[in-house]
Design a protein around this motif. Structure first.
Motif, PDB file in Angstrom:
ATOM      1  N   THR A  74      17.989  -2.564  16.978  1.00 51.55           N
ATOM      2  CA  THR A  74      16.973  -2.225  17.970  1.00 51.55           C
ATOM      3  C   THR A  74      15.609  -2.067  17.311  1.00 51.55           C
ATOM      4  O   THR A  74      14.604  -2.607  17.785  1.00 51.55           O
ATOM      5  CB  THR A  74      17.350  -0.918  18.692  1.00 51.55           C
ATOM      6  N   ARG A  75      15.563  -1.333  16.224  1.00 52.02           N
ATOM      7  CA  ARG A  75      14.290  -1.056  15.572  1.00 52.02           C
ATOM      8  C   ARG A  75      13.698  -2.324  14.947  1.00 52.02           C
ATOM      9  O   ARG A  75      12.483  -2.561  15.034  1.00 52.02           O
ATOM     10  CB  ARG A  75      14.460   0.035  14.510  1.00 52.02           C
ATOM     11  N   GLU A  76      14.552  -3.145  14.331  1.00 52.54           N
ATOM     12  CA  GLU A  76      14.044  -4.354  13.690  1.00 52.54           C
ATOM     13  C   GLU A  76      13.630  -5.396  14.729  1.00 52.54           C
ATOM     14  O   GLU A  76      12.627  -6.101  14.545  1.00 52.54           O
ATOM     15  CB  GLU A  76      15.096  -4.930  12.743  1.00 52.54           C
ATOM     16  N   TRP A  77      14.381  -5.493  15.829  1.00 50.17           N
ATOM     17  CA  TRP A  77      13.980  -6.386  16.922  1.00 50.17           C
ATOM     18  C   TRP A  77      12.595  -5.997  17.420  1.00 50.17           C
ATOM     19  O   TRP A  77      11.730  -6.846  17.629  1.00 50.17           O
ATOM     20  CB  TRP A  77      14.991  -6.317  18.067  1.00 50.17           C
ATOM     21  N   ASN A  78      12.409  -4.704  17.615  1.00 59.44           N
ATOM     22  CA  ASN A  78      11.135  -4.241  18.145  1.00 59.44           C
ATOM     23  C   ASN A  78       9.982  -4.542  17.193  1.00 59.44           C
ATOM     24  O   ASN A  78       8.864  -4.813  17.622  1.00 59.44           O
ATOM     25  CB  ASN A  78      11.213  -2.745  18.420  1.00 59.44           C
ATOM     26  N   ARG A  79      10.253  -4.515  15.894  1.00 62.33           N
ATOM     27  CA  ARG A  79       9.229  -4.845  14.906  1.00 62.33           C
ATOM     28  C   ARG A  79       8.893  -6.335  14.938  1.00 62.33           C
ATOM     29  O   ARG A  79       7.725  -6.726  14.835  1.00 62.33           O
ATOM     30  CB  ARG A  79       9.697  -4.464  13.500  1.00 62.33           C
ATOM     31  N   ARG A  80       9.922  -7.165  15.120  1.00 63.89           N
ATOM     32  CA  ARG A  80       9.715  -8.611  15.089  1.00 63.89           C
ATOM     33  C   ARG A  80       9.243  -9.172  16.424  1.00 63.89           C
ATOM     34  O   ARG A  80       8.539 -10.190  16.459  1.00 63.89           O
ATOM     35  CB  ARG A  80      11.016  -9.309  14.664  1.00 63.89           C
ATOM     36  N   PHE A  81       9.675  -8.552  17.512  1.00 59.46           N
ATOM     37  CA  PHE A  81       9.311  -9.036  18.848  1.00 59.46           C
ATOM     38  C   PHE A  81       8.698  -7.902  19.666  1.00 59.46           C
ATOM     39  O   PHE A  81       9.298  -7.430  20.639  1.00 59.46           O
ATOM     40  CB  PHE A  81      10.542  -9.600  19.574  1.00 59.46           C
ATOM     41  N   PRO A  82       7.527  -7.432  19.298  1.00 62.06           N
ATOM     42  CA  PRO A  82       6.921  -6.300  20.007  1.00 62.06           C
ATOM     43  C   PRO A  82       6.622  -6.589  21.470  1.00 62.06           C
ATOM     44  O   PRO A  82       6.493  -5.665  22.276  1.00 62.06           O
ATOM     45  CB  PRO A  82       5.635  -6.036  19.213  1.00 62.06           C
TER      46      PRO A  82
END
Length: 284
Positions: A176-184
């Motif tokens: 979840t956290r890495e997705w949010n970083r890559r796809f804000p």
């Protein structure tokens, strides 16, 4: 939620079905997934009767098979130009070592790798939505989780079902956290829905584990109550544009475990997961 399309994995019972009913009542166009067509169609009928809204649709999906994940994604993309909300809800608990079609430990495969692949394959539909959201059903079990990248098949150490479950749920928060970083532009959040009155402890378990779960189940939280935070993250204007957060069953943001906040670990998990998909020809 009128005019919005929502895909919920695992909608035949429990949390997934309760979420589908709630969002359908809000006017969303809901698609659920199921591994078994007969159970899936029965669930669709039950949801439609209770929601009294636009008909819910069904797509077959087995998260323990990468081929099934790709097939489900292709069907969704062929039928829907956009996806406003993806809810990665389906999950499994296994007391004994089992493996996916590709040979990964079952809980890591179903609870993390399958949703990881599905989310990537549905990226074009998410990007086509004006304000897309990604919601991942994690668990407070993640506080006990550790990622062992050398044992993703679960064969190097004595198997402990709870330990493997905690690992998979830690992976949910890291993803979840890495997705949010890559796809804000596609905010992702995750949650602990509570310890729910579902059949998760009755499947893939020896008789004594299943019996114990059945004895305590009447005292646990209802799926309808557990769905409240899922629905909140999928629909509330209070979290519009907010991502990378972990929420509790009362729609409150909570601080996840120290490992879940480890940016290097999140990045490594992403890269390992992506490599596994790429090597299998599943992501391009």
């Amino acid at each position: 939620m009128h005019g919005k399309t929502v895909l919920i994995t695992g909608g035949t019972a429990g949390l997934g079905q309760a979420t589908a009913i709630a969002l359908a009542r809000q006017g969303a166009s809901v698609v659920i997934t199921a591994r078994d067509e007969a159970r899936g169609r029965a669930a669709v009928e039950a949801i439609n009767q209770r929601a009294n809204a636009a008909p819910v649709r069904l797509i077959l999906l087995d998260l323990a098979s990468f081929a099934s994940v790709r097939g489900a994604a292709e069907r969704f993309l062929s039928e829907h130009p956009r996806l406003d909300v993806l809810i990665n809800n389906a999950g499994v608990f296994a007391a004994r070592l089992e493996q996916t079609r590709e040979g990964f430990e079952l809980q890591f495969g179903v609870n993390h790798l399958g949703p990881f692949l599905l989310s990537h394959l549905l990226l074009p539909a998410l990007e086509a939505a004006p304000a897309p959201r990604l919601v991942n059903v994690a668990s407070r079990a993640h506080y006990a989780g550790r990622i062992d990248f050398d044992d993703l098949r679960g064969e190097k150490h004595p198997y402990r079902g709870w330990r493997a479950y905690a690992r998979s749920k830690l992976a949910n928060v890291l993803f979840t956290r890495e997705w949010n970083r890559r796809f804000p532009g596609i905010p992702a959040n995750c949650l602990h829905p509570g310890t729910l009155r579902t059949t998760i402890g009755n499947k893939h378990s020896p008789w004594y584990v299943s019996l114990t779960w059945s004895l305590v189940k009447p005292f646990l939280t209802s799926p309808e109550r557990g769905a409240a935070t899922v629905v909140y993250l999928a629909s509330s204007s209070m979290v519009a544009g907010i991502g990378g957060r972990y929420f509790d069953p009362w729609q409150r943001e909570r601080r996840p475990s120290p490992l879940a906040l480890d940016d290097d670990l999140a990045r490594r998990l992403w890269e390992v997961s992506e490599r596994l998909m790429t090597e299998g020809g599943l992501m391009r």
